[in-house]
Design a protein around this motif. Structure first.
Motif, PDB file in Angstrom:
ATOM      1  N   PHE A 192       0.825  -1.204   0.000  1.00  0.00           N
ATOM      2  CA  PHE A 192       0.000   0.000   0.000  1.00  0.00           C
ATOM      3  C   PHE A 192       0.862   1.258   0.000  1.00  0.00           C
ATOM      4  O   PHE A 192       0.561   2.232  -0.707  1.00  0.00           O
ATOM      5  CB  PHE A 192      -0.934  -0.007   1.211  1.00  0.00           C
ATOM      6  CG  PHE A 192      -1.858   1.172   1.245  1.00  0.00           C
ATOM      7  CD1 PHE A 192      -2.948   1.238   0.399  1.00  0.00           C
ATOM      8  CD2 PHE A 192      -1.644   2.217   2.138  1.00  0.00           C
ATOM      9  CE1 PHE A 192      -3.802   2.326   0.420  1.00  0.00           C
ATOM     10  CE2 PHE A 192      -2.492   3.297   2.172  1.00  0.00           C
ATOM     11  CZ  PHE A 192      -3.580   3.358   1.313  1.00  0.00           C
ATOM     12  N   SER A 211      -8.776   5.672   1.417  1.00  0.00           N
ATOM     13  CA  SER A 211      -8.601   4.232   1.640  1.00  0.00           C
ATOM     14  C   SER A 211      -9.157   3.807   2.993  1.00  0.00           C
ATOM     15  O   SER A 211      -9.666   2.688   3.146  1.00  0.00           O
ATOM     16  CB  SER A 211      -7.117   3.858   1.548  1.00  0.00           C
ATOM     17  OG  SER A 211      -6.382   4.425   2.621  1.00  0.00           O
ATOM     18  N   SER A 215     -11.883   1.028   3.500  1.00  0.00           N
ATOM     19  CA  SER A 215     -11.577  -0.070   4.412  1.00  0.00           C
ATOM     20  C   SER A 215     -12.696  -0.279   5.423  1.00  0.00           C
ATOM     21  O   SER A 215     -13.062  -1.416   5.741  1.00  0.00           O
ATOM     22  CB  SER A 215     -10.254   0.215   5.137  1.00  0.00           C
ATOM     23  OG  SER A 215      -9.966  -0.795   6.084  1.00  0.00           O
ATOM     24  N   SER A 355     -17.948   1.427  -2.398  1.00  0.00           N
ATOM     25  CA  SER A 355     -16.612   1.969  -2.658  1.00  0.00           C
ATOM     26  C   SER A 355     -16.629   2.941  -3.832  1.00  0.00           C
ATOM     27  O   SER A 355     -15.998   4.002  -3.778  1.00  0.00           O
ATOM     28  CB  SER A 355     -15.628   0.823  -2.939  1.00  0.00           C
ATOM     29  OG  SER A 355     -15.561  -0.067  -1.849  1.00  0.00           O
TER      30      SER A 355
END
Length: 409
Positions: A192, A211, A215, A355
């Motif tokens: 990442f 992110s 997550s 997302s």
């Protein structure tokens, strides 16, 4: 002696930069299409790694083991569980599902006979459903339903049959998924960080926070939905056994699987249970005490109660409200996911849509000069720094132990 060599080539113009990005995008699309068969095991490996990572973190935090040894322990237990699954636990499930599939045409005929007689609600209340012209509609629906059940059931039998026989292909794909997920768990922070460094420095903090929102969404869905599947499946299985409803194991499997489809899954799971209650009333000790109609209504009420209990008690405590998707959007996403990626597309439609929604809200806020991480658009906990967005677990003193495997890699 190290020389300080600087590039003598001119800087790329904006036009050349856009052209290079377009070429890279086309090459990446072609590569994804060429190696599309690897997308399924890679997706399964990412999901498995995402589910295992918190367990590894807890073991590292509360035991003397470092992270690499904790990962090795978890995967050792996982492999042992996969190897030790006895065929005797799979065979009854395969047999019951197979019987349910083969009896589907008979169930359809029984339903047709059920609607050929009037439904008696009470001594003086009768529903004359036998006078309705339902023959053509029923014939069309029954043929489509039989084909659908046999297709999905055949896939289920194939999957469990592969697990029971442990073919070379199944073992190979399982090893590949475990291998990929192992390194994703082990090196996900490094991977990442490498991706983040490709972005301009001014956007790296935004990438960390975005992110984190994604997550939270996937954490709420994957881990929470897995718990819901198990809990609801067990509840349906126990209740079906108590009231004597036939095919209890199959109904529990259907209910647990349908939990992966938000909003509409529990409704679809209730349909076969209600139909079985209506046409196999005498097979239940409770159904023999009442008419088929009222026994079907009782089963429908039980499923409705479980659905409400799930919505108002289980879902807020297990999943939360991070998806924030309209039921129509979920339905369209499930249909689109089924056409693109089959069963995997159906299962992952909701978190993928959530997302995409977060990414679109970020783009929209940037286009309209608004704060993309305000509570209005992305109501999750903000991180003050980039380091807190993807936190490294705070470990006890055993963290200071050298990790020979990580050093070697």
């Amino acid at each position: 002696m190290k020389r300080n060599v600087r590039s003598s080539s001119p800087h790329w113009s904006p036009h050349n930069k856009r052209l290079v990005l377009l070429i890279l995008f086309v090459l990446l699309s072609l590569a994804l299409y060429r190696f599309r068969l690897l997308l399924l095991p890679l997706s399964m490996a990412m999901i498995l790694a995402y589910l295992i990572e918190p367990l590894v973190t807890q073991i590292t935090r509360f035991t003397p083991l470092n992270r690499t040894l904790s990962i090795g322990l978890v995967y050792l237990l996982l492999v042992a569980a996969l190897v030790s699954i006895p065929v005797s636990t799979i065979t009854p499930l395969v047999t019951q599902v197979n019987n349910f599939i083969h009896r589907t045409p008979q169930y359809i005929r029984d339903i047709g006979e059920f609607f050929q007689d009037p439904i008696i609600l009470a001594d003086d209340i009768v529903l004359p459903v036998d006078q309705l012209s339902l023959d053509q509609l029923f014939a069309s629906l029954s043929s489509n339903l039989v084909q659908l059940v046999q297709t999905l059931g055949g896939q289920t039998i194939s999957i469990f049959g592969s697990l029971a026989t442990a073919t070379i292909s199944t073992v190979g794909w399982t090893i590949m998924v475990l291998f990929l997920s192992f390194y994703l768990v082990k090196d996900h922070e490094t991977l990442f960080e490498s991706i983040v460094k490709l972005a301009p420095k001014s956007y790296q903090d935004d990438l960390y926070q975005l992110s984190e929102g994604i997550s939270i969404t996937w954490n709420a869905f994957l881990r929470g939905q897995l718990v819901l599947c198990v809990v609801v499946g067990i509840i349906i299985f126990v209740i079906a056994l108590i009231i004597g409803l036939p095919n209890a194991m199959t109904l529990a499997l259907i209910a647990g699987f349908m939990e992966l489809i938000p909003t509409f899954g529990p409704i679809l799971a209730a349909i076969p249970a209600v139909l079985i209650a209506a046409i196999q009333t005498d097979a239940s000790w409770l159904g023999s005490l009442m008419s088929p109609f009222w026994f079907a209504m009782l089963v429908l009420g039980i499923y409705g109660f479980i659905y409400q209990f799930e919505n108002y008690y289980l879902v807020p405590r297990i999943i939360g409200h991070h998806l924030k998707l309209h039921p129509l959007a979920v339905l369209l996403g499930v249909l689109g996911g089924a056409s693109v990626a089959g069963i995997l597309g159906v299962l992952l439609a909701a978190p993928v849509l959530a997302s995409i929604r977060l990414i679109w809200m970020y783009i929209y806020c940037k286009l309209t000069d608004q704060d993309p991480f305000s509570d209005e658009f992305m109501p999750f906990t903000k991180m003050k720094t980039a380091q807190t967005a993807v936190p490294t677990p705070t470990l006890p003193s055993n963290q200071d132990k050298p990790d020979s495997t990580a050093t070697a890699s």
